[in-house]
Design a protein around this motif. Structure first.
Motif, PDB file in Angstrom:
ATOM      1  N   LEU A  42      46.464  30.898  30.874  1.00 47.26           N
ATOM      2  CA  LEU A  42      46.367  32.227  31.473  1.00 47.26           C
ATOM      3  C   LEU A  42      44.912  32.685  31.379  1.00 47.26           C
ATOM      4  O   LEU A  42      44.328  32.679  30.292  1.00 47.26           O
ATOM      5  CB  LEU A  42      47.275  33.221  30.743  1.00 47.26           C
ATOM      6  N   ARG A  43      44.358  33.030  32.521  1.00 51.11           N
ATOM      7  CA  ARG A  43      42.971  33.523  32.539  1.00 51.11           C
ATOM      8  C   ARG A  43      42.958  34.973  33.013  1.00 51.11           C
ATOM      9  O   ARG A  43      43.844  35.394  33.764  1.00 51.11           O
ATOM     10  CB  ARG A  43      42.142  32.679  33.500  1.00 51.11           C
ATOM     11  N   LEU A  44      41.937  35.697  32.588  1.00 50.62           N
ATOM     12  CA  LEU A  44      41.790  37.077  33.054  1.00 50.62           C
ATOM     13  C   LEU A  44      41.219  37.059  34.469  1.00 50.62           C
ATOM     14  O   LEU A  44      40.227  36.364  34.734  1.00 50.62           O
ATOM     15  CB  LEU A  44      40.851  37.864  32.117  1.00 50.62           C
ATOM     16  N   LYS A  45      41.885  37.789  35.383  1.00 46.99           N
ATOM     17  CA  LYS A  45      41.410  37.816  36.774  1.00 46.99           C
ATOM     18  C   LYS A  45      40.410  38.965  36.951  1.00 46.99           C
ATOM     19  O   LYS A  45      39.383  38.823  37.593  1.00 46.99           O
ATOM     20  CB  LYS A  45      42.617  38.005  37.696  1.00 46.99           C
ATOM     21  N   GLN A  46      40.768  40.106  36.363  1.00 46.80           N
ATOM     22  CA  GLN A  46      39.888  41.281  36.488  1.00 46.80           C
ATOM     23  C   GLN A  46      40.119  42.195  35.295  1.00 46.80           C
ATOM     24  O   GLN A  46      41.177  42.143  34.664  1.00 46.80           O
ATOM     25  CB  GLN A  46      40.212  42.039  37.780  1.00 46.80           C
ATOM     26  N   HIS A  47      39.151  43.027  34.965  1.00 50.25           N
ATOM     27  CA  HIS A  47      39.363  44.025  33.923  1.00 50.25           C
ATOM     28  C   HIS A  47      40.421  45.006  34.435  1.00 50.25           C
ATOM     29  O   HIS A  47      40.249  45.568  35.526  1.00 50.25           O
ATOM     30  CB  HIS A  47      38.070  44.789  33.621  1.00 50.25           C
ATOM     31  N   PRO A  48      41.523  45.184  33.719  1.00 47.26           N
ATOM     32  CA  PRO A  48      42.600  46.041  34.239  1.00 47.26           C
ATOM     33  C   PRO A  48      42.232  47.519  34.261  1.00 47.26           C
ATOM     34  O   PRO A  48      41.357  47.963  33.524  1.00 47.26           O
ATOM     35  CB  PRO A  48      43.749  45.811  33.245  1.00 47.26           C
TER      36      PRO A  48
ATOM     37  N   PRO B 119      50.745  41.839  36.063  1.00 44.09           N
ATOM     38  CA  PRO B 119      50.565  40.500  36.615  1.00 44.09           C
ATOM     39  C   PRO B 119      49.328  40.341  37.500  1.00 44.09           C
ATOM     40  O   PRO B 119      48.691  39.295  37.479  1.00 44.09           O
ATOM     41  CB  PRO B 119      51.858  40.275  37.406  1.00 44.09           C
ATOM     42  N   GLY B 120      48.917  41.367  38.246  1.00 44.08           N
ATOM     43  CA  GLY B 120      47.768  41.254  39.141  1.00 44.08           C
ATOM     44  C   GLY B 120      46.443  41.082  38.413  1.00 44.08           C
ATOM     45  O   GLY B 120      45.438  40.719  39.036  1.00 44.08           O
ATOM     46  N   ASP B 121      46.425  41.352  37.127  1.00 39.21           N
ATOM     47  CA  ASP B 121      45.168  41.283  36.371  1.00 39.21           C
ATOM     48  C   ASP B 121      44.916  39.910  35.756  1.00 39.21           C
ATOM     49  O   ASP B 121      43.873  39.688  35.144  1.00 39.21           O
ATOM     50  CB  ASP B 121      45.177  42.334  35.257  1.00 39.21           C
ATOM     51  N   PHE B 122      45.912  39.013  35.892  1.00 42.23           N
ATOM     52  CA  PHE B 122      45.803  37.693  35.265  1.00 42.23           C
ATOM     53  C   PHE B 122      46.057  36.612  36.310  1.00 42.23           C
ATOM     54  O   PHE B 122      46.677  36.858  37.330  1.00 42.23           O
ATOM     55  CB  PHE B 122      46.853  37.548  34.150  1.00 42.23           C
ATOM     56  N   GLU B 123      45.612  35.386  36.028  1.00 40.97           N
ATOM     57  CA  GLU B 123      46.009  34.266  36.884  1.00 40.97           C
ATOM     58  C   GLU B 123      46.324  33.049  36.027  1.00 40.97           C
ATOM     59  O   GLU B 123      45.720  32.849  34.974  1.00 40.97           O
ATOM     60  CB  GLU B 123      44.950  33.942  37.934  1.00 40.97           C
TER      61      GLU B 123
ATOM     62  N   ASP C  93      36.752  46.757  30.223  1.00 44.11           N
ATOM     63  CA  ASP C  93      35.370  46.569  30.669  1.00 44.11           C
ATOM     64  C   ASP C  93      34.464  47.473  29.825  1.00 44.11           C
ATOM     65  O   ASP C  93      33.847  48.413  30.324  1.00 44.11           O
ATOM     66  CB  ASP C  93      35.270  46.915  32.159  1.00 44.11           C
ATOM     67  N   SER C  94      34.448  47.210  28.520  1.00 42.94           N
ATOM     68  CA  SER C  94      33.686  48.059  27.597  1.00 42.94           C
ATOM     69  C   SER C  94      33.505  47.287  26.295  1.00 42.94           C
ATOM     70  O   SER C  94      33.984  46.163  26.168  1.00 42.94           O
ATOM     71  CB  SER C  94      34.458  49.352  27.332  1.00 42.94           C
ATOM     72  N   ASP C  95      32.833  47.885  25.335  1.00 42.10           N
ATOM     73  CA  ASP C  95      32.480  47.117  24.142  1.00 42.10           C
ATOM     74  C   ASP C  95      33.038  47.707  22.855  1.00 42.10           C
ATOM     75  O   ASP C  95      32.407  47.613  21.804  1.00 42.10           O
ATOM     76  CB  ASP C  95      30.957  47.011  24.045  1.00 42.10           C
ATOM     77  N   GLU C  96      34.265  48.307  22.930  1.00 41.77           N
ATOM     78  CA  GLU C  96      34.785  48.949  21.717  1.00 41.77           C
ATOM     79  C   GLU C  96      35.274  47.949  20.683  1.00 41.77           C
ATOM     80  O   GLU C  96      35.325  48.252  19.497  1.00 41.77           O
ATOM     81  CB  GLU C  96      35.967  49.884  22.052  1.00 41.77           C
ATOM     82  N   PHE C  97      35.673  46.740  21.116  1.00 43.04           N
ATOM     83  CA  PHE C  97      36.274  45.811  20.154  1.00 43.04           C
ATOM     84  C   PHE C  97      35.240  44.829  19.638  1.00 43.04           C
ATOM     85  O   PHE C  97      34.105  44.765  20.113  1.00 43.04           O
ATOM     86  CB  PHE C  97      37.474  45.089  20.805  1.00 43.04           C
ATOM     87  N   LEU C  98      35.687  43.990  18.680  1.00 42.39           N
ATOM     88  CA  LEU C  98      34.797  43.038  18.019  1.00 42.39           C
ATOM     89  C   LEU C  98      34.333  41.945  18.988  1.00 42.39           C
ATOM     90  O   LEU C  98      33.266  41.381  18.843  1.00 42.39           O
ATOM     91  CB  LEU C  98      35.534  42.389  16.835  1.00 42.39           C
TER      92      LEU C  98
END
Ligand SMILES: NC(=O)c1ccc[n+]([C@@H]2O[C@H](COP(=O)([O-])OP(=O)(O)OC[C@H]3O[C@@H](n4cnc5c(N)ncnc54)[C@H](OP(=O)(O)O)[C@@H]3O)[C@@H](O)[C@H]2O)c1
Length: 307
Positions: free
Chosen positions: A10-16, A22-26, A59-64
């Motif tokens: 499972l890959r990330l398609k777009q930042h949700p 389902p549309g955010d992954f492929e 689409d941000s930098d809050e996590f590690l």
């Protein structure tokens, strides 16, 4: 090559935006990976659905760390070694680790944990016996330290972490509540917050003198375009209370000790490890993750891909 002998990732398609779906992954089919010298091949049995993934794919930098479009989706799995070219690991060993949302994974063994499935079923190593239970254990017992007779207010009480916090609070002789005013006529000595936002803000009005509000997580904010801070923080000042952050990995050296306690409580019937299993394959993950955010789970949500 049969379908079973191929890898599915499972890959990330777009930042949700909002609740991820389902549309955010492929899903991508790949050739079966082959371990090089020093590596092992792990077959996934269960994938954990962790609420924090939504923070990781923002689409941000809050996590590690972050997952970017095109990257393998971060995920903890529990599975079995099916090929080994590493003397420390044998074919048949059960393992858990952050190997990503995929059917098969190559590992050097670094960061993998061996799972004794005589001690606890494999799925529990992702739930109560894994990060969810360990988070509840260390955050409550080492940071919040509830005393007998005190009140612990838990937000997200039915979830993977929350359901363990409630049980641990009772084992400490405290009273655990999951709803605000009606169930908490008394003030809360401990606020264990998994949700953040308006829910957390409302709890602050109920904090007791010298109480502690633990920021375990802020699930409501992971989906928000702009995160909101609490406006009721002034109650912390008036009540001489503290606001405390927490990251479970700071306690990694003592995970074994915590598991020993948990195992004894399970054996004596004092502790349960609730699980919400969804059957499917890797491509079922996005829908299950959406359901996690819609509150479908009671306890740890797991994707069971054993076929
Ligand atoms: N600090 C650490 O080291 C650490 C480690 C692990 C996890 N965590 C945190 O622990 C928390 C719980 O994670 P988990 O993996 O155990 O997930 P979980 O609680 O099993 O699942 C998330 C739950 O959040 C609730 N929820 C979703 N959106 C919400 C919203 N907008 N407002 C209120 N509730 C909402 C849903 O339940 P209802 O809708 O039924 O309430 C859902 O069941 C997360 O904040 C996570 O980041 C922290």
């Amino acid at each position: 090559m049969t379908n079973e002998a191929q890898n599915l990732q499972l890959r990330l398609k777009q930042h949700p935006t909002g609740i991820a779906g389902p549309g955010d992954f492929e899903c991508v089919t790949e050739a079966m990976p082959t371990p090089a010298e020093g590596e092992l091949l792990v077959q996934t049995h269960y994938v954990g659905l962790d609420a924090a993934l939504r923070l990781i794919v923002r689409d941000s930098d809050e996590f590690l760390f972050r997952v970017q479009p095109g990257d393998l989706v971060f995920g903890s799995i529990a599975g079995q070694v099916i090929e080994s070219r590493n003397a420390d690991w044998r074919v048949g060993d059960y393992v858990t680790g952050s190997l990503g949302v995929q059917r098969y994974a190559i590992s050097t063994g670094e960061g993998l944990e061996r799972c004794d499935i005589e001690a606890m079923p494999l799925s529990s190593w992702l739930g109560g016996y894994g990060v969810s239970g360990l988070t509840a254990y260390f955050a409550l017992y080492e940071v919040c330290k509830p005393q007998p007779g005190q009140t612990v207010l838990v937000t997200g009480a039915a979830g993977a972490v929350g359901s363990m916090v409630g049980q641990f609070a009772k084992l400490a002789g405290a009273r655990a509540v999951g709803q605000l005013d009606a169930a908490t006529p008394k003030l809360a000595d401990v606020i264990f917050d998994n949700v953040g936002g308006e829910v957390f803000d409302a709890t602050l009005k109920r904090i007791s003198l010298g109480g502690v509000a633990l920021l375990c997580g802020s699930v409501s904010q992971y989906v928000a375009e702009e995160m909101q801070g609490p406006s009721n923080y002034v109650h912390l000042g008036t009540m001489r209370a503290s606001l405390q952050g927490f990251v479970v990995y700071d306690y990694a050296e003592r995970f074994e000790m915590a598991r020993e306690h948990m195992s004894n409580w399970v054996k004596s019937g004092q502790l349960q490890m609730p699980e919400h299993k969804v059957k499917g394959d890797i491509d079922s993950f996005p829908e299950a993750f959406k359901e996690l955010y819609e509150g479908a789970n009671r306890g740890k949500m797991l994707l069971d891909i054993r076929g």
